[in-house]
Design an enzyme around this catalytic site. Structure first.
Site, mmCIF file in Angstrom:
data_model
loop_
_atom_site.group_PDB
_atom_site.id
_atom_site.type_symbol
_atom_site.label_atom_id
_atom_site.label_comp_id
_atom_site.label_asym_id
_atom_site.label_seq_id
_atom_site.Cartn_x
_atom_site.Cartn_y
_atom_site.Cartn_z
ATOM 1 N N LYS A 79 55.512 19.957 41.918
ATOM 2 C CA LYS A 79 56.718 20.740 42.212
ATOM 3 C C LYS A 79 57.910 20.037 41.585
ATOM 4 C CE LYS A 79 59.811 22.098 46.061
ATOM 5 N NZ LYS A 79 59.984 22.194 47.526
ATOM 6 N N ASP A 92 67.365 21.707 45.174
ATOM 7 C CA ASP A 92 67.022 22.749 46.140
ATOM 8 C C ASP A 92 68.184 22.955 47.103
ATOM 9 O OD1 ASP A 92 65.858 24.568 47.815
ATOM 10 O OD2 ASP A 92 64.424 23.157 48.715
ATOM 11 N N LYS A 147 70.797 25.640 52.730
ATOM 12 C CA LYS A 147 70.665 24.452 53.572
ATOM 13 C C LYS A 147 72.039 23.976 54.023
ATOM 14 C CE LYS A 147 66.596 22.439 51.250
ATOM 15 N NZ LYS A 147 65.636 22.501 52.363
ATOM 16 N N ASP A 179 63.768 16.884 45.046
ATOM 17 C CA ASP A 179 62.775 17.939 45.213
ATOM 18 C C ASP A 179 61.915 18.142 43.956
ATOM 19 O OD1 ASP A 179 61.688 19.536 47.185
ATOM 20 O OD2 ASP A 179 62.904 21.290 46.694
ATOM 21 N N GLU A 188 60.747 27.817 48.574
ATOM 22 C CA GLU A 188 60.648 28.127 47.145
ATOM 23 C C GLU A 188 59.548 27.335 46.445
ATOM 24 O OE1 GLU A 188 62.464 25.829 48.312
ATOM 25 O OE2 GLU A 188 62.197 24.194 46.887
ATOM 26 N N ARG A 208 56.483 26.666 47.202
ATOM 27 C CA ARG A 208 55.170 27.329 47.182
ATOM 28 C C ARG A 208 55.145 28.458 46.160
ATOM 29 N NH1 ARG A 208 55.655 28.644 53.442
ATOM 30 N NH2 ARG A 208 56.826 26.693 53.244
HETATM 31 N N1 BES Z 1 62.289 20.912 49.564
HETATM 32 C C1 BES Z 1 62.157 21.398 50.883
HETATM 33 C C2 BES Z 1 61.309 20.479 51.788
HETATM 34 C C3 BES Z 1 61.853 19.098 52.053
HETATM 35 C C4 BES Z 1 62.445 18.792 53.251
HETATM 36 C C5 BES Z 1 61.678 18.078 51.138
HETATM 37 C C6 BES Z 1 62.891 17.516 53.510
HETATM 38 C C7 BES Z 1 62.122 16.804 51.389
HETATM 39 C C8 BES Z 1 62.722 16.518 52.582
HETATM 40 C C9 BES Z 1 61.480 22.759 50.855
HETATM 41 O O1 BES Z 1 61.734 23.536 49.758
HETATM 42 C C10 BES Z 1 61.979 23.507 52.050
HETATM 43 O O2 BES Z 1 63.151 23.744 52.115
HETATM 44 N N2 BES Z 1 61.081 23.876 52.956
HETATM 45 C C11 BES Z 1 61.436 24.608 54.118
HETATM 46 C C12 BES Z 1 60.347 25.606 54.372
HETATM 47 C C13 BES Z 1 60.656 26.601 55.452
HETATM 48 C C14 BES Z 1 61.810 27.484 55.029
HETATM 49 C C15 BES Z 1 59.431 27.431 55.737
HETATM 50 C C16 BES Z 1 61.568 23.628 55.280
HETATM 51 O O3 BES Z 1 60.808 22.659 55.325
HETATM 52 O O4 BES Z 1 62.445 23.823 56.099
HETATM 53 ZN ZN ZN Z 2 62.195 22.578 48.047
HETATM 54 MN MN MN Z 3 63.488 24.691 49.920
#
Ligand code: BES
Ligand code: ZN
Ligand code: MN
Length: 488
Positions: free
Chosen positions: A251, A256, A263, A274, A335, A337
């Site tokens: 990835k 992000d 966020k 990310d 995103e 996935r």
């Molecule tokens: N890049 C983030 C996940 C992440 C979180 C990486 C903390 C490093 C540290 C990912 O794209 C994300 O935002 N995931 C969401 C998924 C949810 C919306 C189902 C998450 O983990 O909140």
């Molecule tokens: Zn992400």
């Molecule tokens: Mn994300």
């Protein structure tokens, strides 16, 4: 940093520091006894006072008053003698190196008793301990040594340790770069440079090609950014041409923001990290090529930026992934996935025999396992066990999460084939993996969620904060094991 082996007596060479090691049983080997003698018994006195305890990665600095050709002797704990392994060696060497790297050093000598199979890991640790995240600080917190000498190291362990250390540091540097510098296109250029230096074959797909390839899920994520996406394919055909390659997929979300599922500031602050999965794949491929491992490996980097704009993808959109599967978007922050869905499809179509994807995919995985542990999910237990064993030998903590069918039901959609989030937030690491599993067909596959360990917010005694390069040592160890005759 130049790295070299020496065999002469370490006290006959001018140096800024000599680093010796001691196990927690406090039985000094002959190198440490020699140093102790030269220091007038200082080491033994410190042992008697329980100042030196041999605890893993504990560092004690001794400054000789005069008459030695070194300015400093450092004693680093190697922990329990019987459980000493590459992971422990890596950490102990990194801790000692990090201490010393606080000032500029011309020459540092490591003189550990009984150098063995763990020496390469220790040399890697010394290189990694010296590199900090202060890329743009005038006054550095850490300075790499000009020269690192390792007493009694074999030529092979010098090469292996140096290559591994440099590749881990490459990955860490990329993670630590700012997101407006490291755009998808810039990342592809960095990959090209690495490919030219290491002999990797490289192919770059730009936006146009990605459209021709019908990568609808990846392209949807990229649409909100002025910086167009890239997919980089790196090939290392080091093994038997009849054997299908192992595909490593990363990835590479260079930033992000969450998109319209924006966020909050706090959560966004570290989102330059990310792209760690893609940087890990690049570092691993570079190491495989430089070490000429006898395996076929192909790396796939999915490089996009997840931003907001007048044309960004939206909640409620239905995407058609490259595989034909339709995806309802209910959260633009899920995103990663989407990027991996198309990348996995490309790898499978190109004939990958096995798959490992690496991704900072979910905060849920960090909730489940904390910040130091990689979460593993798989559709093939034998394949996963091989990775777990390699991680164990490398001393990198991993933990497998279950893939029960109940989690798959959660990504059913009323509108499309699947949706990009589960029902509620519980078990979010696994619903994400269940989503990815839809795109691997029957290929043996491991998903490694590195959201916790890829980026450290606080420094450790053996590693600066920032990008960590986690899982590269494990993956290279896995490739080495795969190249052994009995495993082909
Ligand atoms: N890049 C983030 C996940 C992440 C979180 C990486 C903390 C490093 C540290 C990912 O794209 C994300 O935002 N995931 C969401 C998924 C949810 C919306 C189902 C998450 O983990 O909140
Ligand atoms: Zn992400
Ligand atoms: Mn994300």
């Amino acid at each position: 940093m130049r790295t070299q082996s020496i065999d002469s007596a370490v006290l006959d060479i001018d140096s800024d520091a000599i680093v010796a090691g001691i196990f927690s049983d406090l039985r000094p080997g002959h190198l440490l006894r020699e140093l102790d003698q030269a220091l007038g018994g200082a080491v033994n006195r410190l042992i008697a006072r329980e100042e030196i305890r041999g605890k893993l990665a504990e560092v004690t600095r001794i400054f000789p008053s005069q008459g030695l050709r070194t300015d400093e002797v450092v004693v680093v704990g190697r922990g329990d003698r019987d459980s000493f392994n590459p992971g422990a060696a890596w950490r102990a060497a990194a801790a000692a190196a990090k201490q010393l790297a606080g000032r500029r050093r011309r020459r540092v000598i490591f003189a550990w008793d009984d150098p063995g199979p763990d020496t390469a890991a220790a040399i890697c640790g010394a290189l990694v301990g010296c590199q900090g995240q202060d890329l743009y600080r005038a006054e550095k917190k850490l300075y790499a040594f000009e020269e690192l000498l390792w007493h009694g190291a074999s030529a092979a362990s010098i090469t292996q340790g140096t290559v591994l250390g440099e590749c881990v540091n490459l990955t860490r540097r990329l993670v630590n770069e700012g997101p407006s510098y490291l755009t998808p296109a810039r990342f592809a250029e960095e990959a090209l440079e690495v490919a030219q230096q290491t002999g990797l074959e490289l192919e770059v797909w730009d936006e146009q090609r990605l459209a021709i390839e019908r990568c609808g899920a990846l392209l949807a994520v990229a649409r909100g950014s002025d910086h167009p996406p890239r997919v980089v394919i790196l090939r290392y055909p080091g093994g038997d041409p009849q054997t299908p390659p192992l595909a490593l997929l990363g990835k590479g979300v260079t930033f992000d923001s969450g998109g319209y599922s924006l966020k909050p500031t706090e959560a966004m602050q570290t989102m330059k990290c990310d792209m760690s999965g893609a940087a890990t794949v690049l570092g691993t491929l570079a190491a495989a090529a430089r070490l000429q491992l006898p395996v076929n490996v192909t790396g796939y980097l999915g490089l996009v930026e997840n931003l907001i704009s007048g044309d960004a993808f939206k909640l409620g959109d239905v995407l058609t992934a490259r595989s034909g599967t339709t995806i309802e978007v209910l959260n633009t922050d899920a995103e990663g996935r989407l990027v991996l869905a198309d990348l996995l499809d490309v790898a499978v179509e190109q004939g990958a025999g096995r798959l490992i994807d690496l991704a900072t995919l979910t905060g849920a995985c960090v909730v489940a396992l904390g910040t130091d542990v990689t979460g593993l999910m798989t559709n093939d237990q034998t394949w996963c066990d091989a990775l777990i064993a390699a991680a164990h030998r490398s001393g990198e903590p991993v933990w497998q999460l279950p893939m029960f069918e109940e989690f798959a039901e959660q990504i059913d959609s009323q509108v499309a084939d699947i949706k990009n989030i589960g029902e509620g937030r519980w078990g979010g690491a696994i619903t994400a993996a269940k989503f990815l599993e839809r795109f691997v067909r029957n290929t043996p596959w491991i998903h490694a969620d590195i959201a916790g360990p890829a980026f450290a917010e606080k420094p450790k005694a053996w590693l600066d904060a920032g990008g960590t390069g986690v899982m590269i040592r494990t993956l290279v160890e896995l490739l080495r094991a795969a190249g052994e005759p009995e495993n082909v």
